[in-house]
Design a protein around this motif. Structure first.
Motif: not given
Ligand SMILES: Nc1ncnc2c1ncn2[C@@H]1O[C@H](COP(=O)(O)OP(=O)(O)OP(=O)(O)O)[C@@H](O)[C@H]1O
Ligand SMILES: [Mg+2]
Lengths: 246, 240
Positions: A80, A104, A153, A156
């Protein structure tokens, strides 16, 4: 100075073949590290170890204060905090650009849908793709797909972003748009970035450090400009000669 | 050769009742078969990279066990004729239960046996369809999902599932049609489905041409409806 990624004497084997040999590497928060090296030198394996897509065989690896290998939950926590951008984009083909980016936040961060969509729209705007939010990946060009993948990407809010040859699968005229997005991230957000690439211009412009790998080892490292100007090893000289002629 | 249209109209109610039963067995069978097939299909690849990362600790032997059980089931069903499976379930299984558990009046209704047979039979073939489609999902997509920090369950439901499902539709359509036609074999355990109805009417009036023609057309209509519904679903799902 706090290092967010710390490798000590890390080895990685696939079966009986060792592909990373005794890697020592410490990456500071906010640092942009560019990794270069010939094919098969272990660049991908190195960054895949950092977000636990591969598990190291021996040595010590600490990411964001978590020691790897750890229990499953902690490894998920690391993933994460450590985002990844792939050479082949790997966008979810059944989701629109917007839903890819919102994926996400809603699934991993358990954010509510409206909030996630808002974040996704902002990010798509940042990468210049507001007009394409309802398009499926199959309807986008390679460069556009990779920009969506970067937004996904980022969505999150990771602490680290890994890039594995993000422009290698792109037509030459699309490389610039993707590199521009990456440059902006490096400049604006102070994101820690580890970038495997052969774009030497990018390395010189935004890299804080350049790492040259060969045969599973870090052979040279230093300020990108200096390393490129004064390569010490024959292998790096050779390698730089090759990429320049591309 | 004389073709009596009235034979058809007279036998229509009985044949329609048979068709209805065929349809019920088929629908229950493929719904149950889907559940069974998804479980066994995923079971055959439990703990492999096709479903995300490999498991650790206690989950490792568990996943091996699940793989063995699922494979055993699939191979057993695929390796025996459906007609033998139906007879086993209807005639032999109650005897087995009687002997093992000492239960006296245990028996299975013919219709129940038919539905269960289709469920398990279709399930085994659907398992292979599921497994094939899941394996065919690009590994890069799994890594993209994992690198966002989602759980394995989320990976299966939100990434692998939708992508694999789209690829499953054509072979599933095939299997559904096979299952529908397989219901005609339950004539051997006395289920009053369409083929048996036809057989019974035939035995009383000997009008083979009219009866089997009607029966064939009824099967054709049902398989067409099945194929058409699946094509609708396929079109509804986004193209990617
Ligand atoms: N999953 C794997 N199983 C076995 N060997 C592997 C695996 N992944 C990588 N390797 C091997 O490890 C070595 C390093 O591979 P890696 O992909 O890290 O190199 P790379 O520097 O990223 O190369 P490229 O520039 O071609 O992407 C290679 O010899 C490769 O064959
Ligand atoms: Mg690589």
């Amino acid at each position: 100075m706090s290092s967010i990624i710390e490798l000590k004497n890390v080895c990685k084997s696939f079966g009986k073949t060792e592909v990373l040999h005794n890697i020592d590497l410490s990456i500071q928060e906010g640092e942009v590290v560019v990794v270069i090296g010939p094919s098969g030198s272990g660049k991908s394996t190195l960054i895949r170890c950092i977000n636990c897509l591969e598990l190291i065989s021996s040595g010590e690896l600490v990411v964001d204060t978590i020691k790897i290998p750890a229990e499953r939950k902690k490894m998920r926590q690391i993933r994460l905090e450590v985002g990844m951008v792939f050479q082949q984009f790997n966008l979810f083909p059944h989701l629109t650009a917007l839903d890819n980016v919102a994926f996400g936040p809603t699934k991993a961060r358990k954010m509510n849908k409206l909030k996630a969509a808002e974040i996704a729209r902002d990010l798509l705007e940042k990468v210049g793709l507001s007009a394409f939010q309802n398009k499926l990946p199959g309807q986008l060009s390679g460069g556009q797909q990779q920009r969506v993948a970067i937004a996904r990407a980022l969505a999150v809010s990771p602490k680290v972003l890994l890039f594995d040859e993000p422009t290698s699968a792109l037509d030459p005229e699309m490389i610039g748009e993707v590199l521009d997005v990456m440059k902006n991230i490096a400049k604006d957000s102070g994101m820690t970035m580890v970038v495997v690439t052969h774009e030497m211009g990018f390395a010189a412009q935004v890299g804080d450090r350049l790492i040259f790998m060969d045969d599973g080892r870090i052979v040279e490292e230093g300020k990108p400009g200096e390393v490129m100007k004064n390569p010490q090893s024959d292998r790096l000289k050779d390698f730089l000669g090759h990429v320049k002629h591309h | 050769m004389d073709f009596e249209f009235s034979v058809i109209t007279e036998s229509l109610p009985a044949l329609l009742a048979g068709a209805k039963l065929t349809w019920i067995i088929t629908i229950l069978g493929i719904v149950g078969g889907m559940i069974c097939g998804i479980l066994a299909g995923l079971g055959r690849i439990a703990g492999t990279e096709a479903l995300g990362e490999e498991p650790h600790g206690i989950f490792k032997p568990i996943s091996v066990l699940i793989r063995y059980i699922s494979s055993g089931y699939v191979e057993t069903i695929r390796g025996t004729p459906i007609i033998v499976q139906a007879m086993f379930l209807y005639f032999a299984f109650p005897m087995l239960v009687k002997a093992v558990f000492d239960i006296d009046r245990f028996r299975i209704e013919a219709l129940t046996a038919a539905v269960i047979t289709i469920i398990f039979n279709a399930g085994a073939y659907i398992a292979e369809i599921v497994r094939g489609s899941v394996i065919s999902v690009d590994k890069g997509l799994l890594e993209a999902g994992m690198s966002l920090g989602i759980s394995r369950f989320q990976l299966i439901v939100y990434v692998i599932g939708p992508i694999a499902f789209r690829r499953m539709i054509p072979p599933l359509g095939n299997q559904f049609i096979i299952s529908l036609k397989d219901t005609s074999l339950f004539i051997v355990i006395g289920v009053g489905e369409l083929t048996r109805q036809g057989q019974e009417i035939m035995a009383s009036n000997f009008r083979a041409l009219e009866i089997w023609l009607t029966v064939a057309v009824m099967y054709l209509i049902m398989t067409t409806v099945l194929a058409w519904s699946l094509r609708r679903i396929e079109k509804k799902m986004k193209i990617f």
